[in-house]
Design a protein around this motif. Structure first.
Motif, PDB file in Angstrom:
ATOM      1  N   VAL A   1      -2.398  22.450   9.399  1.00 23.61           N
ATOM      2  CA  VAL A   1      -3.309  21.288   9.931  1.00 23.61           C
ATOM      3  C   VAL A   1      -2.910  20.254   8.978  1.00 23.61           C
ATOM      4  N   MET A   2      -3.236  18.548   9.500  1.00 25.42           N
ATOM      5  CA  MET A   2      -2.661  17.959   8.756  1.00 25.42           C
ATOM      6  C   MET A   2      -4.150  17.266   8.006  1.00 25.42           C
ATOM      7  N   GLY A   3      -4.201  16.326   6.971  1.00 24.09           N
ATOM      8  CA  GLY A   3      -4.813  15.723   6.146  1.00 24.09           C
ATOM      9  C   GLY A   3      -4.946  15.297   4.766  1.00 24.09           C
ATOM     10  N   ARG A   4      -5.733  14.928   4.243  1.00 23.22           N
ATOM     11  CA  ARG A   4      -5.506  14.720   3.012  1.00 23.22           C
ATOM     12  C   ARG A   4      -5.925  16.211   1.978  1.00 23.22           C
ATOM     13  N   GLU A   5      -4.978  15.485   1.031  1.00 23.77           N
ATOM     14  CA  GLU A   5      -5.161  17.369   0.582  1.00 23.77           C
ATOM     15  C   GLU A   5      -6.454  17.576  -0.791  1.00 23.77           C
ATOM     16  N   GLU A   6      -7.090  16.645  -0.837  1.00 25.89           N
ATOM     17  CA  GLU A   6      -8.554  17.422  -0.925  1.00 25.89           C
ATOM     18  C   GLU A   6      -9.174  17.885   0.084  1.00 25.89           C
ATOM     19  N   CYS A   7      -9.031  16.770   1.166  1.00 22.06           N
ATOM     20  CA  CYS A   7      -9.899  17.274   2.295  1.00 22.06           C
ATOM     21  C   CYS A   7      -9.326  19.123   2.869  1.00 22.06           C
ATOM     22  N   LEU A   8      -8.186  19.210   3.093  1.00 19.31           N
ATOM     23  CA  LEU A   8      -7.688  20.868   3.186  1.00 19.31           C
ATOM     24  C   LEU A   8      -8.204  21.620   1.964  1.00 19.31           C
TER      25      LEU A   8
END
Length: 672
Positions: free
Chosen positions: A658-665
């Motif tokens: 998964v790729m995304g911003r750390e808070e979303c991950l």
């Protein structure tokens, strides 16, 4: 300590790959030596002789000559049926398919199954070679090590090539040919980033092979040279004959497979039948037993008459086809060398009898014929030229060898698109050389890129009304529909362009029904795979109607397909290169230059299981992008990478890259 050092090495692009390639080369060399020793052990047991000599075999009773290959066929059939079906046949196509379609993943059990099955088949007299099996063994070894080290697809494919190179190099004592075989046949890519580890592996395997088996060429070849420049015409003729012989070999081989497939008996019974048939043929021609190196050596020394050479070329093709077609396990590389040597020797005997003063002896033509038939059968002329050159260590034969191999290959490729390896895959509906990259769209559907809006006219609309639609809306086509939106035809800008200067005079004469194309245009359905649509857009460059039944529900544009293709290609390459740096449960790693984006692997939450990506709406709910989904294969001990699509159904054990911003991950990791 060791774990930290390993993690640091993983981040390097070249040093880590070179070290792993070195390990694969050393192991591949050891397995190559072990494979040859195993064949020798079974041979001594089966034929009661320390060295497989034709004179000894001729002295044996008929029941022995038939019974040994039949018994070997039974054992081989049982191993393939109960342990690993991939061990059937010559092995190289299975490796090529794994590289092209499965990211280089091969079941580890294939290493042992192929070694035992092929070893027994060859040692008991099956008319096959050991090169194909050792390629599959080495490739399986490279794949197993890569999977154990959790390599990404790009690196894993390279390691499969490393294993293949090690196998060929260790078998033929030919490091350059081993490396070229891997990149020309297995990978089809001469990129430096792949070639460097493959060379390391090939050299390492050769060192191991020479340590245990000695630094000897595969064949004892007398020194030959080009006697007269005019002799090149004779070698050109040999190239034509070798090309046609290779084509006959391919067609007889797969014809035999079809013939045995049609026999309604169990697989092990077919291998017994095939072994018995080999024994019957060998009553008259024992030269066809096994790899046939002794007979090749005689042909290279010019010790056979032309009619025996010609007969052996034909008989060997039939014998190899019988062994492989019945379900035996072994390679076709050595048989190709055998057929080439006999064919070349027969041609050389004829040429030398006509022009004895200006031509070399039959042995020279046998040597060149070996390379020519291999080149034409495998469509790998570079490998064929180099392997013959390495076996002779003599530059003087290189000119006729190059001319003959290239002519044979060009002729074979002109008549038949597939090589002896890719033909097996084409018969399964797998074309690994055409549209390889387009396959990233294989799991993407038209509905994923279709636009719900489209430009339409009624059949009775006049010319000016149609032209105004092209002016008002972007695009190059207008759909002609009835009041219920049923598609009647298509009008493209090319249909309008010839009459643009006569709009006023033609307006009262032409209506949509007169101008529309009723066939020859592209129409698609929502569930059509986008790889096929992209290929068809190569011939039809306008937006296409999307149909539900015969009603138009939207349109698909070439530029939308291309954009999706580029996005899928980016995701695949990103996943391949980055998945090696993350592990399940690892901390998210930042992606350089990606604006604060990070990447990690997250096991699929329990609430995802049994639901599709479309149902969950992951991007909308969590603001992340899934690049790849790893799941257990059907066999249970392999991992399959899945490019995500809306219809994908999550299963237990799935791991998402998964790729995304750390808070979303983090929010996704905490999902129930």
């Amino acid at each position: 300590m060791i774990g930290k050092l390993h993690d640091r090495l993983r981040q390097t692009e070249h040093v880590y790959m070179v070290l792993v390639a070195l390990a694969i080369g050393l192991l591949g060399g050891l397995f190559s030596v072990a494979f040859r020793r195993f064949i020798h052990f079974v041979q001594v047991f089966a034929w009661r002789n320390d060295t497989f000599l034709l004179d000894h075999v001729r002295s044996l009773p008929a029941w022995w000559k038939i019974g040994v290959p039949a018994a070997g066929g039974l054992l081989v059939g049982l191993i393939i049926h109960f342990f690993a079906r991939e061990a059937k046949g010559h092995g190289v196509p299975e490796v090529m398919e794994a590289v092209a379609l499965r990211g280089g993943r091969i079941r580890p059990r294939v290493v042992i199954a192929k070694m035992i099955a092929s070893g027994i088949c060859i040692a008991s007299g099956g008319s096959v070679g050991r090169e194909g099996p050792i390629v599959q063994i080495g490739s399986s070894l490279g794949s197993a090590i890569g999977q154990w080290l959790r390599m990404g697809e790009r690196r894993l494919r390279t390691l499969v090539g490393c294993g293949a190179a090690a196998g060929i190099a260790g078998t033929f004592n030919a490091p350059v040919a081993g490396a070229l075989f891997a990149v020309e046949v297995i990978l089809g890519d001469f990129g430096v980033s792949q070639f460097s580890p493959i060379v390391i592996s090939s050299v390492a395997a050769t060192v191991v092979s020479r340590r245990f088996l000695g630094d000897f060429p595969a064949f004892e070849v007398p020194h030959y040279a080009l006697v007269n420049p005019a002799e090149l015409f004779a070698y050109a003729l040999l190239g034509v004959i070798a090309g046609l012989t290779a084509l006959a070999f391919v067609r007889v081989l797969y014809g035999a497979e079809d013939l045995f497939d049609a026999v309604p008996i169990p697989g092990p019974a077919k291998t017994v039948l095939g072994g018995a048939m080999i024994g019957v043929i060998a009553l008259k021609f024992p030269e066809i037993y096994g790899v046939g190196y002794e007979a090749i050596g005689e042909a290279l020394k010019g010790g056979m008459v032309w009619h025996l050479l010609l007969a052996l070329a034909v008989i060997k093709i039939l014998a190899v086809s019988t062994t492989i077609g019945s379900g035996g396990s072994g390679g076709i590389f050595a048989p190709s060398l055998f057929v080439g040597a006999m064919t070349g020797g027969a041609v050389g005997a004829g040429v030398h009898s006509i022009w004895p003063e200006t031509t070399a002896g039959p042995g020279a033509y046998a040597l060149v014929g070996m390379g020519a038939v291999v080149a034409a059968a495998t469509h790998a002329p570079i490998t064929a030229i180099v392997i013959i050159f390495e076996m002779t260590n003599d530059y003087k034969i290189i000119l006729p060898l190059m001319i003959t191999c290239i002519i044979a290959t060009l002729l074979a490729m002109q008549i038949q698109k597939a090589s002896i390896y890719t033909m097996k895959l084409l018969r399964r509906g797998v074309d690994i050389r055409e549209g390889q990259t387009v396959n990233v769209l294989r799991n993407v559907r038209v509905r994923d890129v279709m636009r719900t809006e489209f430009t339409a006219v009624q059949p009775q609309d006049r010319l000016l009304s149609i032209v105004s639609r092209f002016i008002e809306k972007p695009g190059g086509s207008v759909f002609v529909v009835d009041p219920e939106n049923r598609l009647l035809g298509v009008i493209t800008i090319n249909d309008i362009r010839p009459i643009l200067n006569e709009l006023d005079s033609m307006d009262s004469l032409l209506i949509a029904q007169d101008m529309m194309q009723e066939s020859g245009f592209l129409a698609v359905f929502p569930e059509d795979a986008l790889d096929g649509v992209m290929t068809r857009f190569g011939h039809y460059r306008f937006e296409a109607p999307v149909l539900e039944g015969d009603r138009v529900i939207g349109s698909v544009w070439p530029e939308d397909v291309i954009r999706r293709y580029e996005a899928e290609l980016f995701k695949r390459d990103m996943a391949s290169s980055m998945s090696v740096a993350v592990g399940s449960g690892a901390e998210a790693r930042a992606i350089p230059g990606a604006g604060g984006m990070s990447m990690t692997e997250i096991p699929a939450p329990a609430s995802f299981l049994g639901r599709t990506m479309a149902d969950i709406a992951i991007r909308k709910r969590y603001d992340v992008t899934i690049l790849l989904i790893k799941r257990k294969g059907e066999e249970g001990d392999s991992v399959m990478d899945q490019l995500p699509n809306a219809a994908y159904v999550f299963r237990e054990g799935d791991v998402m890259l998964v790729m995304g911003r750390e808070e979303c991950l983090r929010r996704l990791e905490l999902a129930p």
